[in-house]
Scaffold this active site. Structure first.
Site, mmCIF file in Angstrom:
data_model
loop_
_atom_site.group_PDB
_atom_site.id
_atom_site.type_symbol
_atom_site.label_atom_id
_atom_site.label_comp_id
_atom_site.label_asym_id
_atom_site.label_seq_id
_atom_site.Cartn_x
_atom_site.Cartn_y
_atom_site.Cartn_z
ATOM 1 N N LYS A 186 8.864 -9.712 -3.609
ATOM 2 C CA LYS A 186 9.918 -10.727 -3.734
ATOM 3 C C LYS A 186 10.153 -11.437 -2.396
ATOM 4 O O LYS A 186 10.108 -12.667 -2.326
ATOM 5 C CB LYS A 186 11.219 -10.076 -4.220
ATOM 6 C CG LYS A 186 12.393 -11.052 -4.234
ATOM 7 C CD LYS A 186 13.683 -10.429 -4.730
ATOM 8 C CE LYS A 186 14.830 -11.429 -4.539
ATOM 9 N NZ LYS A 186 16.115 -10.905 -5.044
ATOM 10 N N THR A 207 -4.114 13.040 -0.924
ATOM 11 C CA THR A 207 -4.963 13.927 -1.735
ATOM 12 C C THR A 207 -4.973 15.352 -1.184
ATOM 13 O O THR A 207 -5.186 16.298 -1.946
ATOM 14 C CB THR A 207 -6.409 13.386 -1.829
ATOM 15 O OG1 THR A 207 -6.767 12.788 -0.596
ATOM 16 C CG2 THR A 207 -6.547 12.380 -2.943
ATOM 17 N N ILE A 235 -9.630 9.423 -2.696
ATOM 18 C CA ILE A 235 -9.944 9.108 -1.307
ATOM 19 C C ILE A 235 -9.283 10.191 -0.463
ATOM 20 O O ILE A 235 -8.101 10.506 -0.686
ATOM 21 C CB ILE A 235 -9.348 7.722 -0.914
ATOM 22 C CG1 ILE A 235 -9.864 6.598 -1.823
ATOM 23 C CG2 ILE A 235 -9.593 7.425 0.554
ATOM 24 C CD1 ILE A 235 -11.335 6.283 -1.681
ATOM 25 N N LYS A 283 1.874 3.710 -11.335
ATOM 26 C CA LYS A 283 0.711 2.868 -11.059
ATOM 27 C C LYS A 283 0.397 1.965 -12.246
ATOM 28 O O LYS A 283 -0.072 0.838 -12.081
ATOM 29 C CB LYS A 283 -0.490 3.729 -10.679
ATOM 30 C CG LYS A 283 -0.303 4.469 -9.349
ATOM 31 C CD LYS A 283 -0.032 3.510 -8.187
ATOM 32 C CE LYS A 283 0.048 4.217 -6.849
ATOM 33 N NZ LYS A 283 0.261 3.299 -5.706
ATOM 34 N N ASN A 328 0.814 -1.228 0.000
ATOM 35 C CA ASN A 328 0.000 0.000 0.000
ATOM 36 C C ASN A 328 0.844 1.272 0.000
ATOM 37 O O ASN A 328 0.394 2.293 -0.503
ATOM 38 C CB ASN A 328 -0.931 -0.027 1.221
ATOM 39 C CG ASN A 328 -1.458 1.343 1.564
ATOM 40 O OD1 ASN A 328 -2.422 1.835 0.960
ATOM 41 N ND2 ASN A 328 -0.803 2.015 2.523
ATOM 42 N N TYR A 344 3.668 9.572 -11.140
ATOM 43 C CA TYR A 344 2.714 8.769 -10.363
ATOM 44 C C TYR A 344 1.918 7.840 -11.279
ATOM 45 O O TYR A 344 1.791 6.642 -11.021
ATOM 46 C CB TYR A 344 1.781 9.694 -9.589
ATOM 47 C CG TYR A 344 0.784 8.968 -8.704
ATOM 48 C CD1 TYR A 344 1.159 8.494 -7.451
ATOM 49 C CD2 TYR A 344 -0.528 8.767 -9.124
ATOM 50 C CE1 TYR A 344 0.249 7.838 -6.641
ATOM 51 C CE2 TYR A 344 -1.440 8.109 -8.318
ATOM 52 C CZ TYR A 344 -1.055 7.651 -7.079
ATOM 53 O OH TYR A 344 -1.965 6.986 -6.274
ATOM 54 N N SER A 384 -4.068 2.295 -8.560
ATOM 55 C CA SER A 384 -4.872 3.516 -8.590
ATOM 56 C C SER A 384 -5.658 3.539 -9.886
ATOM 57 O O SER A 384 -5.221 2.961 -10.891
ATOM 58 C CB SER A 384 -3.959 4.748 -8.539
ATOM 59 O OG SER A 384 -4.697 5.924 -8.790
#
Ligand code: NDP
Length: 258
Positions: free
Chosen positions: A129, A200, A195, A166, A96, A162, A147
């Site tokens: 891994k 954000t 979110i 993703k 995450n 970014y 995302s």
């Protein structure tokens, strides 16, 4: 077995990177509520310890906090070793931890680009891994938080690194699912839309009315907190999703529909 029993994680061990705050914290809560022992793995030692203590108190499970930079190979290996020493193995890995840099491509420095790739891509590889090597004994599930940005162009903020990172997480996950199916390891992505978190909140500097711009593209009225995605994470981490691998579940309030 009842349908709800399939979400049960009692006796299993889950590592959640970035489990101290934001989306990771809410996912850690969901996995602990389902009975998993949870390893909170993030950079800041104090907030990791606090989150681990709260999870143990709230859900009567065993927890461990391991400070780690997911981009550092030795630290990731040590994190997995600490998990195995304490709990005997790893059943669930939630990748995450992630960062964003809001910068136009023509202004972005190589250091900014590399910083995003280090955490969002290299970190996902390293944790997969070393946790995966442990999972090869008896199977497991890897959940990579990608995302909706893997599939769309975001607006009005500028964030090419970014989105590239993703996209890489999604294709990495499909390939890994294929390679590790023979070890009974399922690999999936959870692809949230907007979110409300510290992540954000950074975008408010780009445009103070950014919420309105985002909401105009969504089918839902409000941008929710991390509780909106945690149940989907539990689904993908548990046996409830036993026939799902190499998939990506979009949870975005309908943003990508339009
Ligand atoms: P936050 O900014 O709230 O939290 C980021 C988390 O990542 C923190 O727990 C932080 O730990 C951890 N982290 C960052 N760098 C590292 C590192 N090098 N090593 C270990 N841990 C690290 O982010 P969100 O909760 O919003 O995002 C979580 C994930 O969800 C990210 O992958 C993000 O890209 C993704 N996502 C978020 C969306 C959103 O709208 N919020 C939308 C779509 C995807 P520490 O506190 O110790 O720094």
């Amino acid at each position: 077995m009842s349908v709800l029993d399939r979400f049960d994680l009692s006796g299993r061990t889950a590592i959640v990177t970035g489990g101290n705050r934001g989306i990771g914290r809410e996912i850690a809560d969901a996995l602990a509520e389902a009975g998993a022992n949870v390893v909170v793995a993030n950079r800041s030692e104090d907030s990791g310890e606090t989150a681990a203590e709260e999870l143990a108190d709230d859900w009567d499970v065993e927890t461990l906090a391991v400070p780690v930079d997911v981009a550092d190979e030795a630290e990731v290996e040590a994190m997995v070793d600490a998990t195995v020493d304490r709990f005997g193995g790893v059943d669930v890995l939630v990748n995450n931890a992630g960062i964003v840099v809001h910068e136009a491509a023509e202004e972005m420095t190589v250091d900014e680009w590399d910083a995003v790739m280090q955490v969002n891509v290299r970190g996902v590889f390293l944790c997969s891994k070393y946790a995966g090597i442990e999972m090869m004994e008896s199977g497991g599930t890897i959940l990579n938080v990608s995302s909706m940005s893997a599939r769309i162009a975001n607006y009005p903020q500028r964030q090419v690194a970014y989105n590239a990172s993703k996209g890489a997480v999604e294709s990495f996950s499909r390939q890994l699912a294929s390679e590790w199916a023979e070890h009974d390891i399922r690999v999936n992505c959870l692809a949230p839309g907007y979110i409300r978190t510290d992540n954000t909140d950074q975008a408010d500097d780009v445009d103070p009315n950014i919420d309105e711009v985002w909401r105009s593209e969504m089918l839902m009225d409000e941008i929710p907190g991390p509780e909106a995605v945690a149940p989907a994470a539990l689904y993908l981490a548990s046996d409830a999703s036993s026939y799902v691998t190499g998939a990506s579940l979009v949870v975005d309030g309908g943003y990508t529909v339009r």
